[in-house]
Design a protein around this motif. Structure first.
Motif, PDB file in Angstrom:
ATOM      1  N   SER A  40      46.240 -47.616 -45.452  1.00 29.78           N
ATOM      2  CA  SER A  40      45.646 -48.421 -44.383  1.00 29.78           C
ATOM      3  C   SER A  40      45.209 -49.783 -44.900  1.00 29.78           C
ATOM      4  CB  SER A  40      44.447 -47.686 -43.783  1.00 29.78           C
ATOM      5  OG  SER A  40      44.840 -46.460 -43.215  1.00 29.78           O
ATOM      6  N   SER A  92      51.360 -43.927 -47.386  1.00 31.10           N
ATOM      7  CA  SER A  92      50.787 -43.200 -46.264  1.00 31.10           C
ATOM      8  C   SER A  92      51.524 -41.893 -45.978  1.00 31.10           C
ATOM      9  CB  SER A  92      50.799 -44.077 -45.005  1.00 31.10           C
ATOM     10  OG  SER A  92      50.092 -45.276 -45.220  1.00 31.10           O
ATOM     11  N   PHE A 126      46.015 -42.042 -47.108  1.00 31.95           N
ATOM     12  CA  PHE A 126      45.834 -42.801 -45.876  1.00 31.95           C
ATOM     13  C   PHE A 126      44.855 -43.961 -46.045  1.00 31.95           C
ATOM     14  CE2 PHE A 126      47.036 -38.532 -44.189  1.00 31.95           C
ATOM     15  CZ  PHE A 126      48.255 -38.916 -43.672  1.00 31.95           C
ATOM     16  N   GLY A 127      43.865 -43.819 -46.890  1.00 27.38           N
ATOM     17  CA  GLY A 127      42.912 -44.900 -47.095  1.00 27.38           C
ATOM     18  C   GLY A 127      43.564 -46.106 -47.731  1.00 27.38           C
ATOM     19  N   VAL A 133      53.797 -49.480 -47.814  1.00 26.03           N
ATOM     20  CA  VAL A 133      52.802 -48.879 -46.925  1.00 26.03           C
ATOM     21  C   VAL A 133      53.267 -47.491 -46.500  1.00 26.03           C
ATOM     22  CG1 VAL A 133      51.690 -49.061 -44.671  1.00 26.03           C
ATOM     23  CG2 VAL A 133      51.922 -51.085 -46.103  1.00 26.03           C
ATOM     24  N   THR A 136      39.711 -46.914 -41.293  1.00 27.63           N
ATOM     25  CA  THR A 136      40.277 -45.997 -42.277  1.00 27.63           C
ATOM     26  C   THR A 136      40.428 -46.652 -43.641  1.00 27.63           C
ATOM     27  OG1 THR A 136      41.524 -44.959 -40.466  1.00 27.63           O
ATOM     28  CG2 THR A 136      42.207 -44.407 -42.711  1.00 27.63           C
ATOM     29  N   SER A 137      40.675 -47.977 -43.657  1.00 27.86           N
ATOM     30  CA  SER A 137      40.860 -48.670 -44.933  1.00 27.86           C
ATOM     31  C   SER A 137      39.593 -48.714 -45.776  1.00 27.86           C
ATOM     32  CB  SER A 137      41.361 -50.097 -44.682  1.00 27.86           C
ATOM     33  OG  SER A 137      40.361 -50.883 -44.041  1.00 27.86           O
ATOM     34  N   ASN A 182      39.513 -49.982 -51.792  1.00 28.03           N
ATOM     35  CA  ASN A 182      40.959 -49.891 -51.591  1.00 28.03           C
ATOM     36  C   ASN A 182      41.626 -51.267 -51.694  1.00 28.03           C
ATOM     37  OD1 ASN A 182      41.165 -47.068 -51.188  1.00 28.03           O
ATOM     38  ND2 ASN A 182      40.435 -47.313 -49.075  1.00 28.03           N
ATOM     39  N   ALA A 216      48.227 -51.909 -45.111  1.00 28.32           N
ATOM     40  CA  ALA A 216      48.634 -52.340 -43.771  1.00 28.32           C
ATOM     41  C   ALA A 216      47.727 -53.447 -43.242  1.00 28.32           C
ATOM     42  CB  ALA A 216      48.621 -51.144 -42.821  1.00 28.32           C
ATOM     43  N   VAL A 217      46.442 -53.366 -43.552  1.00 30.29           N
ATOM     44  CA  VAL A 217      45.510 -54.425 -43.136  1.00 30.29           C
ATOM     45  C   VAL A 217      45.872 -55.738 -43.821  1.00 30.29           C
ATOM     46  CG1 VAL A 217      43.118 -55.204 -43.281  1.00 30.29           C
ATOM     47  CG2 VAL A 217      43.619 -52.876 -42.551  1.00 30.29           C
ATOM     48  N   ARG A 259      40.912 -48.932 -35.702  1.00 29.25           N
ATOM     49  CA  ARG A 259      40.995 -47.666 -36.413  1.00 29.25           C
ATOM     50  C   ARG A 259      41.574 -47.854 -37.808  1.00 29.25           C
ATOM     51  NH1 ARG A 259      38.496 -42.774 -36.385  1.00 29.25           N
ATOM     52  NH2 ARG A 259      39.832 -41.229 -37.400  1.00 29.25           N
ATOM     53  N   LEU A 260      42.565 -48.755 -37.903  1.00 25.55           N
ATOM     54  CA  LEU A 260      43.163 -49.046 -39.206  1.00 25.55           C
ATOM     55  C   LEU A 260      42.132 -49.669 -40.148  1.00 25.55           C
ATOM     56  CD1 LEU A 260      45.934 -49.110 -40.750  1.00 25.55           C
ATOM     57  CD2 LEU A 260      46.132 -51.475 -39.973  1.00 25.55           C
TER      58      LEU A 260
END
Length: 301
Positions: free
Chosen positions: A275, A265, A271-272, A261, A46-47, A68, A278-279, A42-43
């Motif tokens: 994410s 967020s 959020f994009g 992060v 979303t990225s 992103n 975070a990735v 899901r992450l």
């Protein structure tokens, strides 16, 4: 005319070992996919979208592909946060390993009553990270902190630990080493207890002193446990958030990648981009883990 043989209903007792192992692992695999694989997937999904709730199109994500990630590589704040995180890893991981090794050796000594020493190892590890950050924030307080009180009593001047980024970095590193060295010590203590005592007795018969026994017996046999402790400590160091966040009372004069992060967020509702950050943090931790596992395999061979 021959009658067809009746079908025999098979039970779990009739399954082969491979089939039985498969069906027993299915619930664990489903649980792993639910709590680990799905959030990561899901992450990643979303990225790939531009989704910022403060924009007019916040409720309708727009697919942007790797835009992103390209934004992150051109973001100076991202590189500053990444550099701060790498500095924490470079300082706290070796520091926690050294302090943890000393604590493990101390806890492995033949005390008659061992539980107070081992309880002392458990307390810092069991303490919540935010609580540890608040404790050290009080220690390094410019007006009422214990550290500045000692400095003044020795004839020095008060230092503004929390508001000066360079001093805050060292204060954060000291608090992280204190908090994480107990966990490292517990892993190394388990490794020390499986080393046969006969090796030390044979070394003593051959004339080796304690220092030689440590370098020739303890350290080589403890290397796999050290590498395992280094893996866990490095991963958690890359995810450092709670202690610097609590010591700055939510400020960002010294910002780690995990803090950035959270800012993107939660505070900016982007959020994009959050994410994607975070990735990137996940990929860095994953690559470091693969490198460590390669050395662990080499040490076992």
């Amino acid at each position: 005319m021959t009658q067809p043989e009746p079908r025999i209903r098979r039970s779990f007792g009739d399954l082969s070992e491979r089939a039985l192992a498969f069906w027993l692992l299915v619930p664990a695999a489903l649980l792993l996919g639910l709590v680990a694989l799905y959030p990561v997937g899901r992450l990643l999904y979303t990225s790939l979208f531009r989704r910022r709730l403060t924009d007019e199109t916040g409720n309708s994500p727009v697919f942007v592909g790797l835009e992103n990630f390209a934004q992150a590589f051109s973001d100076e704040r991202f590189w500053t946060a990444l550099w701060n995180t790498l500095l924490i890893v470079l300082v706290t991981v070796p520091g926690a390993l050294v302090v943890g090794l000393l604590l493990a050796l101390l806890a492995n000594l033949p005390f008659r009553v061992k539980w107070p020493v081992r309880l002392g190892l458990l307390l810092p590890w069991a303490l919540p990270l935010v609580f540890a950050g608040l404790i050290f924030r009080w220690f390094f307080d410019s007006q009422y902190g214990v550290v500045n009180d000692v400095i003044v009593r020795l004839g020095g001047e008060r230092l503004f630990w929390v508001t000066t980024p360079e001093l805050l970095f060292w204060a954060v590193c000291l608090s992280i080493i204190w908090k994480s060295s107990s966990f490292v010590a517990l892993i190394l203590l388990a490794g020390l207890q499986v080393i046969p005592k006969e090796l030390y007795e044979s070394a003593a018969v051959d004339g080796a002193n304690r220092w030689q026994s440590f370098w020739r017996i303890t350290l080589p046999l403890l290397l796999p446990a050290i590498l395992v402790a280094a893996i866990f400590r490095t991963i958690t160091a890359f995810q450092t958030f709670d202690i610097p966040f609590a010591m700055q009372n939510g400020g960002s004069s010294f910002e780690t990648l995990a803090m950035y992060v959270r800012t993107m967020s939660i505070e900016n509702l982007n959020f994009g981009y959050g994410s994607a950050l975070a990735v990137l943090m996940f990929l860095i931790s994953f690559v470091v883990t693969l490198v460590y596992l390669r050395y662990v395999r080499g040490a076992d061979d």
